[in-house]
Write a protein that holds these residues in place. Structure first.
Motif, short mmCIF file in Angstrom:
data_model
loop_
_atom_site.label_atom_id
_atom_site.label_comp_id
_atom_site.label_asym_id
_atom_site.label_seq_id
_atom_site.Cartn_x
_atom_site.Cartn_y
_atom_site.Cartn_z
N HIS A 261 0.75 -1.26 0.00
CA HIS A 261 0.00 0.00 0.00
C HIS A 261 0.77 1.30 0.00
CE1 HIS A 261 -3.28 -2.70 0.39
NE2 HIS A 261 -4.07 -1.70 0.09
N CYS A 296 -2.19 -4.43 -6.71
CA CYS A 296 -3.04 -3.85 -5.67
C CYS A 296 -2.82 -2.35 -5.48
CB CYS A 296 -2.88 -4.64 -4.38
SG CYS A 296 -3.60 -6.29 -4.56
N CYS A 297 -2.92 -1.90 -4.23
CA CYS A 297 -3.00 -0.45 -4.04
C CYS A 297 -1.68 0.27 -4.22
CB CYS A 297 -3.63 -0.12 -2.68
SG CYS A 297 -5.42 0.02 -2.82
N HIS A 314 -6.22 -7.82 -6.53
CA HIS A 314 -6.14 -8.77 -5.41
C HIS A 314 -6.12 -10.24 -5.84
CE1 HIS A 314 -6.64 -10.18 -1.37
NE2 HIS A 314 -7.85 -10.62 -1.57
N CYS A 335 -3.40 -6.51 2.52
CA CYS A 335 -3.89 -7.22 1.33
C CYS A 335 -2.84 -8.12 0.68
CB CYS A 335 -4.50 -6.26 0.31
SG CYS A 335 -5.86 -5.29 0.94
N GLY A 442 -12.53 -0.62 -4.22
CA GLY A 442 -12.24 -1.78 -3.40
C GLY A 442 -11.86 -3.04 -4.15
N CYS A 443 -11.93 -4.06 -3.38
CA CYS A 443 -11.28 -5.35 -3.53
C CYS A 443 -11.91 -6.26 -4.58
CB CYS A 443 -11.43 -6.07 -2.19
SG CYS A 443 -11.64 -5.02 -0.75
N GLY A 472 -8.24 1.66 -6.44
CA GLY A 472 -7.80 0.37 -5.91
C GLY A 472 -7.96 -0.76 -6.90
N CYS A 473 -8.40 -1.90 -6.36
CA CYS A 473 -8.48 -3.11 -7.18
C CYS A 473 -9.56 -3.03 -8.25
CB CYS A 473 -8.70 -4.32 -6.28
SG CYS A 473 -7.17 -4.75 -5.42
N CYS A 514 -6.83 2.92 -2.55
CA CYS A 514 -7.96 2.94 -1.61
C CYS A 514 -7.92 4.13 -0.64
CB CYS A 514 -8.05 1.64 -0.86
SG CYS A 514 -9.41 0.64 -1.44
N TYR A 548 -13.80 -7.34 0.35
CA TYR A 548 -13.53 -8.43 1.29
C TYR A 548 -13.01 -7.95 2.63
CZ TYR A 548 -8.44 -8.28 1.61
OH TYR A 548 -7.18 -7.89 1.91
N SER A 549 -12.44 -6.72 2.73
CA SER A 549 -11.59 -6.44 3.88
C SER A 549 -12.24 -5.52 4.91
CB SER A 549 -10.27 -5.81 3.41
OG SER A 549 -10.46 -4.44 3.15
N LYS A 551 -10.90 -2.88 5.89
CA LYS A 551 -10.73 -1.51 5.36
C LYS A 551 -11.91 -1.11 4.49
CE LYS A 551 -6.83 -2.68 3.59
NZ LYS A 551 -5.81 -2.52 2.56
N ALA A 552 -12.37 -2.06 3.69
CA ALA A 552 -13.49 -1.72 2.80
C ALA A 552 -14.75 -1.42 3.61
CB ALA A 552 -13.73 -2.86 1.82
#
Ligand code: NFS
Length: 624
Positions: A261, A296-297, A314, A335, A442-443, A472-473, A514, A548-549, A551-552
């Motif tokens: 990240h 990823c990020c 991801h 992640c 997000g993811c 992000g993703c 993100c 999924y996370s 953070k999301a």
């Protein structure tokens, strides 16, 4: 079991899934299949392991086990779990933001060789915004003063975070009235841990409101500071065209993937890889060069600012190693699947961890600090060059050719692209050329078809003249679907296509990683102020279709608490409580003027979002 075709629509993913199978390598999808069906108590948020009188499984429908040993019922159990879930996400973004803050401080003291203030204008603008007089202060002194100011936001400020001033007055009044104004960034996270200890806050609604406050401390605090200081230190992103998918790996070069990240690490790796001395070493080892690509990020960070190609999101991280063409993965934190270490060990690939707070046993740990980062980055690149000499050409398969995508749409860049103000976008929204704006973020989640909900939703929205911004993703997904160049305008509605063509914009704008979702918050604040309304009055929405996370979850909740309706492709683990679920899906509307929508089908999700945008347009007196 699902077929490979059901797992991912992309050629690069499918080819690597076949190769992984042939080579006996398990991926995230295999492990998900092994874990399915999941424990239904956990799935519903009804397990509690916060004390050793338990752990408890609470069954609200009874007849037995309706309460945990302490007496907590299902609603309280779900709320406490969800509160901690959000706090973990907010803490992650914010601790990442703090790393940028420490980098800025070290730069101001001259103790971070290799780092510098690259955007002095933005530094001065931020100082002015938070009330630091810049007259007569050089960049180092400004950086020092700004760092000190933002450190207070993390810990010791008592009333409100400084960048909350970017939210409209009406929104701030709502936060004050509901006691959800975030005070210190760390404070809200710590308070959530405190509240959810046994025997503290026993009111599920009160815990959920504090979850909103914690999330707001992330969006308008930790993440926003992270974004702004990344721009100051590494440059504010500007539009550029870059390449993406696994085809960005090069058969003839040393391939280094930056994963995680923070740009504090990936920027240094990039600088070392671009050093002529390293190029000479790579050539001496028989390679054409050193090729850095992102995952990823952090991939988004260096994509946005440095035009570094993006290898994947991801669900592509494991598959990238299966190409057999990767010499090294350099990761910082978040992640990063622990499985990467095992998969790397099946090849000549070196897995390098860099952060003191994120160690990966079995990998190589090169601990980066602000003082030594330049040297450590060179050490990493040298190790990658050495790994290249051990690559087994017979196991290399780089699938597909890369796609192009446009990147670099910081708020500053968007305004510049529009000719110097947001006015043209507002005018287009008013006449309905652009019906609204939606952030898709997000993811990926292996429970859903890879990138399927992300791209399905984006296509529906742009077809209905809704401008999409991504982070992000979500980014690679949209790029692979062809939505991030002006050719993507063929898939857009007539109005959106006309607006975007006029300003040479793609229908899906890449605004960053993100933490850069904070750019979307700031943009909403700006648009609302320009119209003299609250964010909740704007024809906007957010979506994390394949999240999924933790953070999301924090992102979704700060969007809702900022007045932005938010779609999720699958629910958090809260369904065991009708009270908490009802709050998420409806109740928050009465508190913050927005709530969540959960819908795995992208077409139905687009319908819900579009209906929302229509309602907001009509309420503003605009045609739809
Ligand atoms: Ni954001 Fe999701 Fe992770 Fe980035 Fe990707 S999975 S919450 S998009 S890399 S943080």
């Amino acid at each position: 079991t699902r077929t490979i075709e059901e797992l991912s629509p992309w050629e690069d993913a499918r080819r690597m899934l076949v190769k992984a199978k042939d080579e006996g390598i398990a991926t995230v999808w295999d492990r998900l299949a092994e874990q399915t069906p999941h424990c239904s108590f956990c799935d519903q948020g009804l397990t509690c392991n916060k004390c050793v009188m338990g752990p408890c499984r609470v069954n609200p429908k009874g007849p037995k086990r309706q309460l945990g040993v302490c007496g907590a019922d299902g609603d309280l159990t779900v709320a406490r779990n969800f509160g901690r879930f959000v706090a973990a996400g907010a803490a992650s973004h914010s601790d990442h933001g703090r790393d940028l803050l420490e980098a800025l401080e070290a730069v101001s003291h001259g103790t971070a060789p290799g780092y510098a203030v690259r955007d002095t204008d933005k530094l001065a603008r931020l100082c002015a915004e938070v009330g630091i007089a810049t007259l007569g202060l050089d960049a180092a002194s400004q950086a020092k003063a700004l760092a000190e100011h933002f450190f207070e936001d993390f810990g010791t400020r008592r009333h409100a975070l400084s960048l909350l001033s970017r939210a409209p007055k009406k929104r701030r009044d709502i936060w004050d009235a509901t006691r959800s104004t975030p005070r210190g960034i760390d404070r809200e996270c710590v308070e959530m841990l405190h509240r959810t200890h046994m025997g503290v806050d026993c009111d599920p609604v009160s815990i959920c409101l504090h979850a909103a406050r914690t999330a707001l401390a992330d969006g308008w605090g930790g993440s926003m500071i992270g974004t702004e200081l990344s721009d100051v230190l590494f440059g504010t992103p500007r539009p550029a065209t870059v390449e993406a998918n696994l085809g960005v790996l090069r058969a003839d070069s040393v391939n280094i993937l930056v994963h995680g990240h923070s740009p504090v690490v990936s920027e240094m790796i990039l600088a070392a890889a671009r050093d002529p001395e390293m190029l000479a070493k790579a050539k001496a080892a028989g390679a054409a060069g050193v090729n850095v690509a992102g995952l990823c990020c952090t991939g988004n960070e260096v994509l946005m600012r440095q035009g570094v190609p993006l290898a994947g999101n991801h669900l592509m991280t494991e598959l990238a190693l299966v190409t057999g063409a990767v010499e090294m993965v350099v990761a910082d934190y978040q992640c990063v699947m622990p499985s990467l270490v095992q998969i790397a060990s099946c090849y000549h690939t070196r897995f390098v961890s860099t952060s003191e707070k994120a160690r990966f046993p079995g990998g190589t740990h090169l601990e980066f600090t602000l003082e030594n980062a330049r040297d450590k980055a060179r050490e990493a690149v040298e190790l990658a060059i050495e790994a290249f000499t051990r690559r087994d050409a017979g196991r290399v398969d780089i699938p597909t050719t890369p796609v192009s995508l446009r990147t670099g749409y910081s708020n500053e860049a968007v305004i510049e692209a529009l000719g110097g103000s947001a006015e043209p976008l507002l005018a287009a929204i008013k006449i309905g050329l652009v019906r609204g704006v939606v952030g898709i973020v997000g993811c990926n989640n292996p429970k859903l078809p890879h990138d399927g909900v992300l791209t399905g939703l984006a296509k529906e929205l742009i077809r209905q003249d809704i401008l999409v911004v991504v982070t992000g993703c979500a980014t690679v997904a949209m790029g692979k679907a062809g939505l991030m160049t002006t050719e993507g305008l063929e898939q857009a509605g007539v109005g959106l296509a006309e607006f975007c063509s006029r300003f040479d914009l793609p229908p899906v704008l890449h605004v960053g990683s993100c933490v850069d979702n904070s750019r979307i918050l700031a943009l909403c604040g700006m648009l609302a102020d320009a119209l003299g309304v609250d964010i909740a009055d704007l024809p906007v929405a957010a979506s994390a279709p394949e999240w999924y996370s933790e953070k999301a979850a924090a992102i979704g909740l700060y969007a809702v608490a900022s007045g932005i309706m938010t779609h999720l492709g699958l629910p958090p683990n809260i369904l065991g409580s009708e009270l908490v679920t009802g709050l998420a899906l409806e109740g928050l509307e009465g508190v913050f003027g927005a709530s969540f929508v959960v819908e795995p089908d992208p077409v139905k999700a687009a319908e819900a979002i579009s209906r929302r945008i229509t309602a907001k347009r009509l309420a503003l007196g605009l045609n739809d």
